[in-house]
Motif scaffolding. Structure first.
Motif, short mmCIF file in Angstrom:
data_model
loop_
_atom_site.label_atom_id
_atom_site.label_comp_id
_atom_site.label_asym_id
_atom_site.label_seq_id
_atom_site.Cartn_x
_atom_site.Cartn_y
_atom_site.Cartn_z
N ARG A 47 109.21 -17.23 44.37
CA ARG A 47 109.03 -16.99 45.88
C ARG A 47 107.53 -17.33 46.13
N LEU A 48 106.52 -16.90 45.38
CA LEU A 48 105.17 -17.25 45.41
C LEU A 48 104.79 -18.72 45.55
N ASP A 49 105.67 -19.15 44.62
CA ASP A 49 105.18 -20.47 44.18
C ASP A 49 105.87 -21.48 45.47
N ARG A 50 106.82 -21.16 45.85
CA ARG A 50 107.43 -21.67 47.05
C ARG A 50 106.62 -21.64 48.21
N HIS A 51 106.24 -20.41 48.59
CA HIS A 51 105.36 -20.14 49.65
C HIS A 51 103.88 -20.71 49.52
N ALA A 52 103.49 -20.73 48.42
CA ALA A 52 102.12 -21.55 48.13
C ALA A 52 102.08 -22.89 48.64
N ALA A 53 103.18 -23.49 48.40
CA ALA A 53 103.37 -25.01 48.64
C ALA A 53 103.58 -25.26 50.16
N GLU A 54 103.75 -23.92 50.78
CA GLU A 54 104.29 -24.48 52.25
C GLU A 54 102.80 -24.54 52.96
N PRO A 55 102.99 -25.40 54.37
CA PRO A 55 101.79 -25.37 54.86
C PRO A 55 101.07 -24.31 55.51
N GLY A 56 99.71 -24.52 55.35
CA GLY A 56 98.83 -23.24 55.94
C GLY A 56 98.80 -21.92 55.00
N PHE A 57 99.21 -22.28 53.78
CA PHE A 57 99.20 -21.49 52.77
C PHE A 57 97.66 -20.70 52.68
N GLU A 58 97.64 -19.35 52.70
CA GLU A 58 96.28 -18.63 52.69
C GLU A 58 96.45 -17.33 52.07
N PRO A 79 107.64 -24.27 65.22
CA PRO A 79 108.83 -24.11 65.86
C PRO A 79 110.18 -24.90 65.08
N GLY A 80 111.14 -23.98 64.97
CA GLY A 80 112.64 -24.78 64.40
C GLY A 80 112.37 -24.51 62.64
N ASN A 81 111.36 -23.82 62.31
CA ASN A 81 111.23 -23.28 61.04
C ASN A 81 112.44 -22.40 60.48
N THR A 96 109.01 -18.62 69.65
CA THR A 96 108.99 -19.48 68.75
C THR A 96 108.63 -20.81 69.01
N ALA A 97 108.12 -20.89 69.95
CA ALA A 97 107.73 -22.43 70.78
C ALA A 97 106.40 -23.22 70.15
N ALA A 98 105.52 -22.16 69.53
CA ALA A 98 104.39 -22.57 69.01
C ALA A 98 104.21 -22.26 67.50
N PRO A 99 103.28 -22.80 66.89
CA PRO A 99 103.21 -22.62 65.44
C PRO A 99 102.70 -21.04 65.30
N ALA A 100 103.11 -20.52 64.15
CA ALA A 100 103.01 -18.99 63.96
C ALA A 100 102.51 -18.59 62.61
N VAL A 101 101.99 -17.56 62.37
CA VAL A 101 101.72 -17.03 60.89
C VAL A 101 103.01 -16.24 60.59
N ALA A 102 103.53 -16.59 59.31
CA ALA A 102 104.39 -15.82 58.65
C ALA A 102 103.60 -14.93 57.48
N LEU A 103 103.41 -13.62 57.65
CA LEU A 103 102.84 -12.76 56.63
C LEU A 103 104.02 -12.61 55.82
N LYS A 104 103.74 -13.24 54.60
CA LYS A 104 104.94 -13.25 53.76
C LYS A 104 104.84 -11.75 52.76
N GLU A 105 103.70 -11.34 52.32
CA GLU A 105 103.51 -10.26 51.36
C GLU A 105 102.06 -9.44 51.74
N ILE A 106 102.15 -8.22 51.70
CA ILE A 106 100.83 -7.56 51.56
C ILE A 106 101.19 -6.18 50.66
N MET A 107 100.42 -6.01 49.77
CA MET A 107 100.58 -5.24 48.81
C MET A 107 99.14 -4.64 48.48
N VAL A 108 99.08 -3.29 48.40
CA VAL A 108 98.06 -2.56 47.84
C VAL A 108 98.35 -1.40 46.68
N ARG A 109 97.93 -1.50 45.66
CA ARG A 109 97.76 -0.59 44.55
C ARG A 109 97.66 1.09 45.02
N VAL A 110 98.59 1.79 44.49
CA VAL A 110 98.62 3.25 44.91
C VAL A 110 97.34 4.01 45.13
#
Length: 179
Positions: A47-58, A79-81, A96-110
């Motif tokens: 999933r990470l590799d797929r997401h990293a290849a998508e537009p706007g990855f950061e 839109p339409g994604n 959904t009519a304008a580009p948005a950020v998809a926050l895919k993961e957020i992790m913090v160690r205990v």
């Protein structure tokens, strides 16, 4: 809540130098679930590799005295994604009519939870994004709803649901304005 003033936040738009770091943090945070196919490190790596290849990855990775303690990553969804198409029920067009950020993961160690580190990572990731909205998916059962309630304190509103893949749990879809 204690604070973690020694946290250093680093941005990356190329996954290569931090890929293993993200996998290591993921494996540590998800350790109790790694026996489940959806949560296995190999499944996450795909999933990470797929997401990293998508537009706007950061990604923003948090370090405490040189040790990675958490991260978040996102990409742009147009839109339409498929991000929007999997919403059930479908979202109103104005969301959904304008580009948005998809926050895919957020992790913090205990050891760094409850210190504000997750919010610092989140805010830093979104600070310079050109999109107007951010959307994320959360397992409503995670922590007996604690994680979803945390996102609500950050300004997110639950707007729909989706199951991104057959092996994933049903997730609540949340959205908020960035500015």
């Amino acid at each position: 809540m204690t604070t973690a003033p020694s946290i250093e936040l680093r941005h990356h738009t190329d996954i290569t130098p931090v890929r293993q770091t993200l996998l290591d943090v993921y494996g540590d945070v998800r350790a109790p679930l790694l026996h489940l196919p959806h949560y296995a490190v190999d499944a996450f790596a795909e999933r990470l590799d797929r997401h990293a290849a998508e537009p706007g990855f950061e990604t923003v990775v948090a370090y405490d005295h040189g040790d990675a303690v958490g991260y978040a990553y996102c990409n742009t969804v147009e839109p339409g994604n498929r991000w929007w198409k999997r919403m059930n029920p479908p979202l109103p067009e104005h969301l959904t009519a304008a580009p948005a950020v998809a926050l895919k993961e957020i992790m913090v160690r205990v050891p760094w939870r409850g210190t504000g580190t997750a919010l610092r990572i989140h805010n830093e990731l979104l600070a310079h994004r050109p999109e107007q909205r951010v959307s994320l998916l959360v397992n409503p059962a995670a922590g007996d709803g604690k994680v979803q309630r945390l996102y609500e304190t950050w300004g997110y509103e639950t707007v729909s649901a989706q199951q991104p893949s057959p092996g994933s749990p049903p997730l609540a879809a949340m959205i908020r304005n960035i500015r």
